[in-house]
Design an enzyme around this catalytic site. Structure first.
Site, PDB file in Angstrom:
ATOM      1  N   HIS A 105      -2.049  10.291  -0.352  1.00 58.78           N
ATOM      2  CA  HIS A 105      -2.253   8.910  -0.764  1.00 58.78           C
ATOM      3  C   HIS A 105      -2.435   8.829  -2.277  1.00 58.78           C
ATOM      4  O   HIS A 105      -1.875   7.961  -2.935  1.00 58.78           O
ATOM      5  CB  HIS A 105      -3.502   8.394  -0.059  1.00 58.78           C
ATOM      6  CG  HIS A 105      -3.682   6.924  -0.139  1.00 58.78           C
ATOM      7  ND1 HIS A 105      -2.929   6.053   0.591  1.00 58.78           N
ATOM      8  CD2 HIS A 105      -4.523   6.174  -0.872  1.00 58.78           C
ATOM      9  CE1 HIS A 105      -3.301   4.833   0.314  1.00 58.78           C
ATOM     10  NE2 HIS A 105      -4.264   4.870  -0.573  1.00 58.78           N
TER      11      HIS A 105
ATOM     12  N   GLU B 242       0.830  -1.218   0.000  1.00 59.18           N
ATOM     13  CA  GLU B 242       0.000   0.000   0.000  1.00 59.18           C
ATOM     14  C   GLU B 242       0.859   1.260   0.000  1.00 59.18           C
ATOM     15  O   GLU B 242       1.721   1.415   0.879  1.00 59.18           O
ATOM     16  CB  GLU B 242      -0.909  -0.025   1.245  1.00 59.18           C
ATOM     17  CG  GLU B 242      -1.936   1.073   1.243  1.00 59.18           C
ATOM     18  CD  GLU B 242      -2.840   1.053   2.479  1.00 59.18           C
ATOM     19  OE1 GLU B 242      -2.835   0.051   3.225  1.00 59.18           O
ATOM     20  OE2 GLU B 242      -3.533   2.050   2.698  1.00 59.18           O
TER      21      GLU B 242
ATOM     22  N   ASP C 144       5.102 -14.111  11.702  1.00 61.22           N
ATOM     23  CA  ASP C 144       3.755 -14.581  11.366  1.00 61.22           C
ATOM     24  C   ASP C 144       2.756 -13.453  11.612  1.00 61.22           C
ATOM     25  O   ASP C 144       2.359 -13.200  12.751  1.00 61.22           O
ATOM     26  CB  ASP C 144       3.442 -15.802  12.245  1.00 61.22           C
ATOM     27  CG  ASP C 144       2.111 -16.438  11.916  1.00 61.22           C
ATOM     28  OD1 ASP C 144       1.240 -15.751  11.357  1.00 61.22           O
ATOM     29  OD2 ASP C 144       1.930 -17.621  12.253  1.00 61.22           O
TER      30      ASP C 144
HETATM   31  P1  NAD Z   1      10.746 -22.729  15.641  1.00 64.76           P
HETATM   32  O1  NAD Z   1      10.302 -24.014  16.188  1.00 64.76           O
HETATM   33  O2  NAD Z   1      11.228 -22.671  14.227  1.00 64.76           O
HETATM   34  O3  NAD Z   1      11.896 -22.113  16.556  1.00 64.76           O
HETATM   35  C1  NAD Z   1      11.839 -22.126  17.950  1.00 64.76           C
HETATM   36  C2  NAD Z   1      12.917 -23.025  18.489  1.00 64.76           C
HETATM   37  O4  NAD Z   1      14.200 -22.464  18.228  1.00 64.76           O
HETATM   38  C3  NAD Z   1      12.848 -23.153  19.989  1.00 64.76           C
HETATM   39  O5  NAD Z   1      11.922 -24.153  20.338  1.00 64.76           O
HETATM   40  C4  NAD Z   1      14.292 -23.484  20.370  1.00 64.76           C
HETATM   41  O6  NAD Z   1      14.485 -24.865  20.378  1.00 64.76           O
HETATM   42  C5  NAD Z   1      15.113 -22.894  19.238  1.00 64.76           C
HETATM   43  N1  NAD Z   1      15.914 -21.711  19.631  1.00 64.76           N
HETATM   44  C6  NAD Z   1      17.226 -21.474  19.306  1.00 64.76           C
HETATM   45  N2  NAD Z   1      17.634 -20.298  19.807  1.00 64.76           N
HETATM   46  C7  NAD Z   1      16.594 -19.760  20.475  1.00 64.76           C
HETATM   47  C8  NAD Z   1      16.415 -18.544  21.198  1.00 64.76           C
HETATM   48  N3  NAD Z   1      17.379 -17.633  21.350  1.00 64.76           N
HETATM   49  N4  NAD Z   1      15.189 -18.289  21.733  1.00 64.76           N
HETATM   50  C9  NAD Z   1      14.189 -19.178  21.578  1.00 64.76           C
HETATM   51  N5  NAD Z   1      14.308 -20.362  20.933  1.00 64.76           N
HETATM   52  C10 NAD Z   1      15.497 -20.644  20.363  1.00 64.76           C
HETATM   53  O7  NAD Z   1       9.598 -21.609  15.709  1.00 64.76           O
HETATM   54  P2  NAD Z   1       8.596 -21.085  16.804  1.00 64.76           P
HETATM   55  O8  NAD Z   1       8.992 -19.683  17.126  1.00 64.76           O
HETATM   56  O9  NAD Z   1       8.428 -22.046  17.945  1.00 64.76           O
HETATM   57  O10 NAD Z   1       7.229 -21.066  15.970  1.00 64.76           O
HETATM   58  C11 NAD Z   1       6.998 -20.093  14.995  1.00 64.76           C
HETATM   59  C12 NAD Z   1       6.356 -20.709  13.776  1.00 64.76           C
HETATM   60  O11 NAD Z   1       5.156 -21.386  14.138  1.00 64.76           O
HETATM   61  C13 NAD Z   1       5.948 -19.672  12.769  1.00 64.76           C
HETATM   62  O12 NAD Z   1       6.406 -20.098  11.502  1.00 64.76           O
HETATM   63  C14 NAD Z   1       4.428 -19.705  12.815  1.00 64.76           C
HETATM   64  O13 NAD Z   1       3.877 -19.323  11.580  1.00 64.76           O
HETATM   65  C15 NAD Z   1       4.154 -21.125  13.169  1.00 64.76           C
HETATM   66  N6  NAD Z   1       2.852 -21.501  13.744  1.00 64.76           N
HETATM   67  C16 NAD Z   1       1.979 -20.585  14.273  1.00 64.76           C
HETATM   68  C17 NAD Z   1       0.780 -21.001  14.842  1.00 64.76           C
HETATM   69  C18 NAD Z   1      -0.129 -19.980  15.485  1.00 64.76           C
HETATM   70  O14 NAD Z   1       0.265 -18.840  15.622  1.00 64.76           O
HETATM   71  N7  NAD Z   1      -1.341 -20.347  15.899  1.00 64.76           N
HETATM   72  C19 NAD Z   1       0.465 -22.355  14.863  1.00 64.76           C
HETATM   73  C20 NAD Z   1       1.379 -23.279  14.314  1.00 64.76           C
HETATM   74  C21 NAD Z   1       2.569 -22.852  13.780  1.00 64.76           C
END
Ligand code: NAD
Length: 432
Positions: A376, A79, A279
Site C-alpha cells: 500500500h 485508493e 448507485d
Molecule cells: P430509470 O427509471 O432511469 O430506468 C428504469 C426504467 O427503464 C424502467 O422503469 C423501464 O421503464 C425502463 N427499461 C428499459 N429497458 C429496461 C430493461 N431491460 N430492464 C428494466 N427496465 C428497463 O432507473 P431505475 O433503475 O428505476 O432507478 C435508478 C435510479 O434511481 C438511480 O439513479 C438511483 O440513484 C435513483 N434512486 C435511488 C433511490 C434509492 O436507492 N433509495 C431513491 C430514488 C432514486
C-alpha cells in the site's frame, strides 16, 4: 479475449489503450471516449447546480475469470492498491478455475407506510383482497417493464403495533425490475398505489419509497483455492490459508473486525458500481443492512478449509442495473458496461460479487503475510509526493526515497523534495 495481461501495470496509459485495442477489448471510439470523459454539458444534465466535473481514476483489474468467462473489470477508485489487489487475487483464483457466481432475479421492494388505520387486522385482510387491483395499478405505471416480463408481482402487508408514533401498517410491493436498479420504477409504482391503499385500508399514506435492503436480490460468488497458489516468500500456502481462516474468525465474532472485513469487500464492489454508473450509496446501504440481518453485524464473505483447500463465499444484495439511472447517460459508465460484456443486471451483479470476494481475499492475504502497509505504501507514497508538490519525475524519486526510509508522510515528502530541488539547482549551477 483474455483478461490475463502480464506486465499491463508497467505500461504507459497509451500503451495500455493499444494493448487493449489489439486484444479487442477497446475500439478506437472507446479510446476517444476515454480521452473525452464526462463533458460539462452532459454533467449539467445529470444533477443540479453543476459548476464542474470531478475526476477519479478509472483502472481495469486483470485476470478475472467468472463462470468460465474472461472479464476485464473497470474500477473507479481513489485508493491505491485496490486494483492491484483485485488483480492479484484474481490471478490466484484463475489458477484454480476462477470464480463461480450467481445472482437472484431482480426483485426489489417498495414500501407504503399507512398511519391512523382504524382496524389493523381488517386493513391487512382488505389490502390482500385487493391485491390484483393494486398490482394492475402498479403495472400500469411502467408498460416498458411489463412488456419485458417484469413488473409488480406481489404484496406483503405487515402490521407494526409498537412504534414511537403508535401502530401503523406497511404495505410492501415486490417488483421484478429486470435490468434496472429499479428505484425510480418502484418509487413511481408505490406513489401510484398509495391512494388506493388509503381507500382499502382506511389509513393515511406517509412514506412511499423503495427499500435498499434488497435481500430478494442477492448475488453470490465462490472460489476454491489450492493452498500452493497462496504461498509467499518464507510462508507455505497451507499456513497462509490457515491464517486467512483465523483472520476471518475474528470477523465472525467481532463487529469491529467485521466492519473492516466488509470495508475491504466494498473497496472492490463500490469501484465497479461507480465505474458502471450505478448507485453506490444504495449498494452500501443494502450491504451493511444485510450484514446486520441476524441482529449482530457480521462478515459478508466467509472462508473455510475444506480437504486442505481454501474455500471462500460471498453473499450480498446487489441492486445494480445495466439500464436506467446514470448507466447510459455517463459516457464512461456506458463504456465500462460494454467492456465488462455484462449482458444483464444479473450478469453484472455476478461479476461484482466475484470482485468483492477477490478484494476480500487480497486484503486477508496481505494482512496475514506482509501486512497491507508495504504494498500500500509504495502506491500511497506517490500520492503523498504529489500532495507535497512533486511533479514529473520528482514524484517517483520522492516516493521511492520515502519508502526506502520507511517515512511515508507529508513532512518527509516536503523535506525530500526540497533537498532534491536544492541538489538539482546545485548541479545546474555547477554545469553553468
Ligand atoms: P430509470 O427509471 O432511469 O430506468 C428504469 C426504467 O427503464 C424502467 O422503469 C423501464 O421503464 C425502463 N427499461 C428499459 N429497458 C429496461 C430493461 N431491460 N430492464 C428494466 N427496465 C428497463 O432507473 P431505475 O433503475 O428505476 O432507478 C435508478 C435510479 O434511481 C438511480 O439513479 C438511483 O440513484 C435513483 N434512486 C435511488 C433511490 C434509492 O436507492 N433509495 C431513491 C430514488 C432514486
Amino acid at each position: 479475449m483474455s483478461s490475463r495481461l502480464p506486465g499491463f501495470y508497467n505500461l504507459s496509459i497509451e500503451s495500455r489503450w493499444r494493448a487493449l485495442a489489439e486484444q479487442g477489448w477497446l475500439s478506437p471510439e472507446d479510446i476517444s471516449e476515454l480521452q473525452r470523459g464526462l463533458e460539462l454539458s452532459r454533467a449539467d444534465k445529470m444533477i443540479e447546480n453543476v459548476i464542474g466535473v470531478y475526476g477519479l481514476p478509472l483502472g481495469v483489474a486483470t485476470n478475472f475469470l467468472v463462470n468460465g468467462r474472461d472479464v476485464l473489470v473497470p474500477m473507479v477508485v481513489e485508493e491505491p492498491s485496490v486494483v492491484a489487489g483485485a488483480s492479484k487475487a484474481a490471478l490466484a483464483a484463475r489458477e484454480c478455475g476462477g470464480f463461480t457466481a450467481e445472482a437472484d432475479e431482480s426483485l426489489m421492494v417498495g414500501q407504503v407506510q399507512l398511519l391512523d388505520v382504524p382496524d389493523l387486522e381488517r386493513a391487512v385482510q382488505s389490502a390482500l383482497q385487493h391485491q390484483a387491483e393494486i398490482l394492475a395499478l402498479a403495472n400500469a405505471q411502467d408498460p416498458v417493464l411489463s412488456g419485458l416480463g417484469g413488473g409488480a408481482r406481489s404484496l406483503r402487508v405487515r402490521a407494526l403495533t409498537e412504534t414511537p408514533v403508535g401502530p401503523m401498517l406497511v404495505v410492501e410491493l415486490e417488483c421484478d425490475v429486470r435490468d434496472a436498479m429499479g428505484a425510480n420504477a418502484v418509487n413511481t409504482m408505490v406513489e401510484a398505489i398509495a391512494p388506493l391503499l388509503a381507500t382499502v385500508t382506511g389509513g393515511r399514506p406517509n412514506l412511499r419509497i423503495i427499500t435498499n435492503l434488497a435481500d430478494r436480490r442477492l448475488a453470490r460468488a465462490r472460489v476454491r483455492l489450492r493452498p500452493e497458489v497462496l504461498a509467499v516468500q518464507g510462508l507455505d500456502g497451507q499456513t497462509v490459508a490457515r491464517r486467512i481462516v483465523e483472520a476471518y474468525a475474528l470477523a465472525v465474532v467481532d463487529p469491529y473486525r467485521a466492519a473492516t472485513h466488509n470495508k475491504g469487500i466494498m473497496n472492490g464492489v463500490d469501484a465497479v458500481v461507480i465505474a458502471t454508473g450505478n448507485d453506490w450509496r444504495a449498494v452500501e446501504a443494502g450491504a451493511h443492512a444485510y450484514a446486520a440481518r441476524s441482529g449482530r453485524y457480521g462478515p459478508l464473505a466467509h472462508w473455510q478449509l475444506v480437504d486442505g483447500e481454501l474455500h471462500g463465499e460471498l453473499e450480498m444484495p446487489l441492486a445494480v442495473g445495466t439500464v436506467g439511472g446514470a448507466t447510459r447517460v455517463h459516457p464512461v459508465a456506458r463504456l465500462a458496461l460494454g467492456l465488462m460484456g455484462a449482458s444483464s443486471a444479473r450478469a453484472l451483479a455476478e461479476v461484482i460479487a466475484a470482485v468483492g470476494l477477490a478484494q476480500n481475499l487480497a486484503a486477508l492475504w496481505a494482512l496475514v503475510t506482509e501486512g497491507i502497509q508495504r504494498g500500500h505504501m509504495e502506491l500511497h507514497a506517490r500520492q503523498v509526493a504529489v500532495a507535497a508538490g512533486a511533479t514529473g519525475d520528482e514524484i517517483e524519486a520522492v516516493a521511492r526515497a520515502m519508502v526506502a526510509s520507511r517515512e511515508v508522510r507529508l513532512d518527509a515528502a516536503q523535506r525530500l523534495l526540497q533537498q532534491m530541488r536544492k541538489r538539482r539547482q546545485g548541479d545546474a549551477s555547477d554545469e553553468a
